[in-house]
Design a protein around this motif. Structure first.
Motif, mmCIF file in Angstrom:
data_model
loop_
_atom_site.group_PDB
_atom_site.id
_atom_site.type_symbol
_atom_site.label_atom_id
_atom_site.label_comp_id
_atom_site.label_asym_id
_atom_site.label_seq_id
_atom_site.Cartn_x
_atom_site.Cartn_y
_atom_site.Cartn_z
ATOM 1 N N GLN A 155 -1.674 6.471 -11.148
ATOM 2 C CA GLN A 155 -0.819 7.199 -10.194
ATOM 3 C C GLN A 155 0.644 6.819 -10.347
ATOM 4 O O GLN A 155 1.522 7.495 -9.839
ATOM 5 C CB GLN A 155 -1.208 6.855 -8.756
ATOM 6 C CG GLN A 155 -2.625 7.169 -8.377
ATOM 7 C CD GLN A 155 -2.977 6.469 -7.074
ATOM 8 O OE1 GLN A 155 -2.664 6.971 -6.010
ATOM 9 N NE2 GLN A 155 -3.604 5.310 -7.166
ATOM 10 N N TYR A 156 0.868 5.702 -11.037
ATOM 11 C CA TYR A 156 2.210 5.135 -11.022
ATOM 12 C C TYR A 156 2.838 5.082 -12.413
ATOM 13 O O TYR A 156 2.144 5.034 -13.418
ATOM 14 C CB TYR A 156 2.179 3.717 -10.436
ATOM 15 C CG TYR A 156 1.683 3.700 -9.014
ATOM 16 C CD1 TYR A 156 2.548 3.955 -7.964
ATOM 17 C CD2 TYR A 156 0.341 3.456 -8.734
ATOM 18 C CE1 TYR A 156 2.100 3.956 -6.661
ATOM 19 C CE2 TYR A 156 -0.121 3.466 -7.427
ATOM 20 C CZ TYR A 156 0.761 3.712 -6.390
ATOM 21 O OH TYR A 156 0.319 3.729 -5.116
ATOM 22 N N GLU B 251 3.709 3.878 1.268
ATOM 23 C CA GLU B 251 3.108 2.650 0.766
ATOM 24 C C GLU B 251 3.216 1.601 1.867
ATOM 25 O O GLU B 251 4.158 0.830 1.921
ATOM 26 C CB GLU B 251 3.847 2.170 -0.485
ATOM 27 C CG GLU B 251 4.038 3.224 -1.554
ATOM 28 C CD GLU B 251 2.829 3.346 -2.463
ATOM 29 O OE1 GLU B 251 2.033 2.399 -2.507
ATOM 30 O OE2 GLU B 251 2.697 4.394 -3.114
ATOM 31 N N THR C 284 6.661 -0.376 -9.599
ATOM 32 C CA THR C 284 6.144 0.928 -10.028
ATOM 33 C C THR C 284 6.640 2.026 -9.091
ATOM 34 O O THR C 284 7.164 1.750 -8.011
ATOM 35 C CB THR C 284 4.601 0.948 -10.032
ATOM 36 O OG1 THR C 284 4.148 0.553 -8.739
ATOM 37 C CG2 THR C 284 4.024 0.036 -11.083
ATOM 38 N N ASN D 221 5.487 6.132 -7.783
ATOM 39 C CA ASN D 221 4.493 7.197 -7.824
ATOM 40 C C ASN D 221 4.959 8.299 -8.779
ATOM 41 O O ASN D 221 6.124 8.696 -8.744
ATOM 42 C CB ASN D 221 4.301 7.762 -6.414
ATOM 43 C CG ASN D 221 3.075 8.635 -6.320
ATOM 44 O OD1 ASN D 221 2.963 9.629 -7.030
ATOM 45 N ND2 ASN D 221 2.157 8.263 -5.467
ATOM 46 N N LYS D 222 4.038 8.799 -9.593
ATOM 47 C CA LYS D 222 4.420 9.791 -10.608
ATOM 48 C C LYS D 222 4.991 11.065 -9.999
ATOM 49 O O LYS D 222 5.738 11.789 -10.651
ATOM 50 C CB LYS D 222 3.209 10.147 -11.478
ATOM 51 C CG LYS D 222 2.966 9.150 -12.577
ATOM 52 C CD LYS D 222 1.762 9.507 -13.413
ATOM 53 C CE LYS D 222 1.590 8.500 -14.541
ATOM 54 N NZ LYS D 222 0.300 8.645 -15.206
#
Lengths: 236, 304
Positions: free
Chosen positions: B26-27, B74, B237, B239-240
């Motif tokens: 996801q990251y 998050e 990281t 999130n995409k």
């Protein structure tokens, strides 16, 4: 290539019995001329990029920049730097431009170090977000030494550099002198040809003629060399 | 860099922690963000040129921090026991709180923030109201009576209806006049109606102060961080869904701070950034039909 360049230079100089340049003088002029042209590659490369940005440059065979890159890359060397102190490493004696400094730890690549100026490094070290880390190392340059940060990069083989070296000094060698003229002999151990591409031969001749013209105090030869060089540049 | 295979994803090839890669797809890592930006958005033929890498890194991290403050969801949780000092020290990566709960009898009870002051500093005063000083000429301090009364449970609170006449069937004749009448009210004040412990956050001191009913209880703090993972760049990281946004953000931040960049270019970059943030927020909001269905099921409930 060095022999043909020398022959051309001598042919032009001797045309009106202007004079003669000895092999040692020729080698000095040849070295100087090669360095001049070597420097010009970087200036021309930058000029070409500006032209590309101005959309006055083409692709494919019209991609002049590619040619410059190839010549410059032919002087590229990748070498492990010698350790001087804990995180201080010595640059090679023949480096012209440091292109990359790669940091390893335990044989594994950790990151590419970024060059930071001496005026910035203290601030950078005190920055919470951007202080040099194992992933984002930095280095400063002092003399021929680089200091790599963070200090954990302190192994003898931790730092590798990819750099552009100076071209080797050209040397036209000879063995015997027959009839008053030295005879070219490239089998000598210290023989060194020009390292620039063949299409630079004209530029080399023009440059050497300028130096030779000054040496033998012949303004015509100097001017001839200068005009030749200008014509070459215009063609490019 | 290559994608990790499934064995490494599920088992980390047997290395501890074996769950290291779970959900990692996801990251996108900070290293990837900086590398991709330098490769794709910076260079001789790009708007961004001749910028130091540390500047790109700085803007990337700042962008991630900003996203962590609101756009991301998050939320981290930390459960601790609150002892008799009635304090919960904020986590090292704490930036702001989301919810604080009491965990008691296997039930999570969300707590209310107490708007009254719960803790104060107190100077040592002489009988003539002057202060005393230590060897370094700093004023001597002591535990305030506010703190001590909170800790021993004697502090009255508007949240426990202690000054509410309806709460106590005894006539108020034997109670303190102030407690009973001044500021008191009849009936339930729903704004402060709460029998659970209350808290206040002392941000500068880095603690959450509770009232005395929280002593020896379990507290769950839900909070947000800034995503900097304690300074370990390898763990940072994003999130995409926000990947395009972060590139646009870096580009805008660099151009906006560069001398001589035309205003229309900066405006274009700013609009790019804003639009991409909006898109990413919509994507991340995750409005699933299934969830809406669950919420709307109560709509047709039969009243008996």
């Amino acid at each position: 290539m060095i022999n043909s360049v020398r022959n051309t230079v001598l042919a032009i100089i001797n045309k009106n019995n202007y004079g003669y340049i000895s092999p040692s003088d020729f080698n000095l002029f040849a070295k100087q001329a090669q360095l001049d042209l070597f420097d010009e590659y970087f200036v021309n490369y930058n000029q070409q990029i500006n032209e590309e940005n101005a959309r006055v440059s083409g692709t494919g065979y019209a991609d002049i920049k590619k040619g410059y890159e190839e010549v410059i890359d032919s002087f590229s060397v990748t070498a492990t730097l010698a350790q001087n102190a804990a995180n201080v490493f010595t640059l090679p004696a023949d480096y012209y431009i440091i292109n990359k400094v790669l940091c390893f730890s335990g044989g594994q690549l950790k990151g590419e170090a970024e060059r930071v100026s001496q005026s910035k490094i203290t601030l950078l070290n005190s920055s919470l977000l951007t202080s040099p880390s194992v992933t984002y190392p930095a280095y400063t340059l002092e003399g021929n030494l680089i200091t790599v940060l963070p200090v954990s990069f302190n192994g003898a083989t931790d730092i590798t550099s990819q750099y552009i070296r100076y071209p080797l000094d050209p040397k036209w060698t000879f063995t015997t002198i027959a009839g008053g003229s030295p005879i070219f002999d490239q089998s000598q151990a210290d023989f060194q040809d020009f390292e620039l591409p063949i299409d630079d031969a004209n530029d080399l001749v023009a440059k050497i003629l300028q130096y030779a013209g000054i040496s033998i105090r012949e303004g015509d030869i100097f001017k001839f060399g200068q005009v030749e060089e200008q014509m070459q540049n215009q063609q490019q | 860099m290559a994608y990790i295979d499934q064995k490494k994803y599920y088992t980390n090839d047997g290395a501890n922690p074996t769950d290291l890669n779970w959900g990692s797809y996801q990251y996108v890592s900070l290293a990837d963000i900086v590398t991709n930006f330098l490769l794709m958005y910076s260079g001789n033929h790009s708007l961004v040129n001749n910028e130091d890498r540390f500047k790109i890194l700085f803007h990337a991290k700042r962008g991630i921090q900003e996203l962590n403050y609101d756009a991301f969801k998050e939320i981290k949780s930390l459960q601790l026991t609150v002892y008799s000092d009635l304090r919960f020290v904020l986590p090292s990566d704490y930036v702001n709180w989301v919810r604080i709960s009491l965990f008691k009898n296997n039930t999570i009870r969300p707590l209310l923030e107490n708007i009254q002051v719960q803790s104060a500093l107190s100077y040592v005063q002489t009988a003539t109201a002057s202060f005393t000083y230590d060897a370094d000429d700093n004023v001597n301090t002591q535990t305030s009576t506010l703190d001590s009364s909170r800790q021993d449970g004697s502090l009255n609170s508007i949240y426990l209806n202690q000054a509410n006449l309806d709460q106590d069937n005894n006539p108020p004749f034997n109670e303190d006049y102030y407690d009973t009448y001044i500021g008191a009210r009849y009936g339930l004040n729903t704004e402060t109606a709460n029998m659970n412990p209350t808290f206040t956050i002392d941000k500068k001191a880095g603690v959450i102060n509770f009232d005395s009913t929280m002593a020896n209880e379990q507290c769950i703090l839900e909070y947000i961080s800034d995503g900097m993972e304690g300074g370990d760049d390898t763990l940072i990281t994003l999130n995409k869904l926000f990947e395009d946004y972060i590139y646009a953000y870096i580009k805008y931040a660099v151009l906006n701070n560069k001398f001589g960049v035309q205003e229309y270019i900066i405006n274009r970059a700013r609009k790019d950034k804003t639009a991409l943030l909006r898109n990413a927020k919509i994507r991340l909001s995750n409005i699933h039909p299934g969830r809406l269905l669950m919420n709307m099921r109560g709509e047709n409930k039969w009243l008996k």
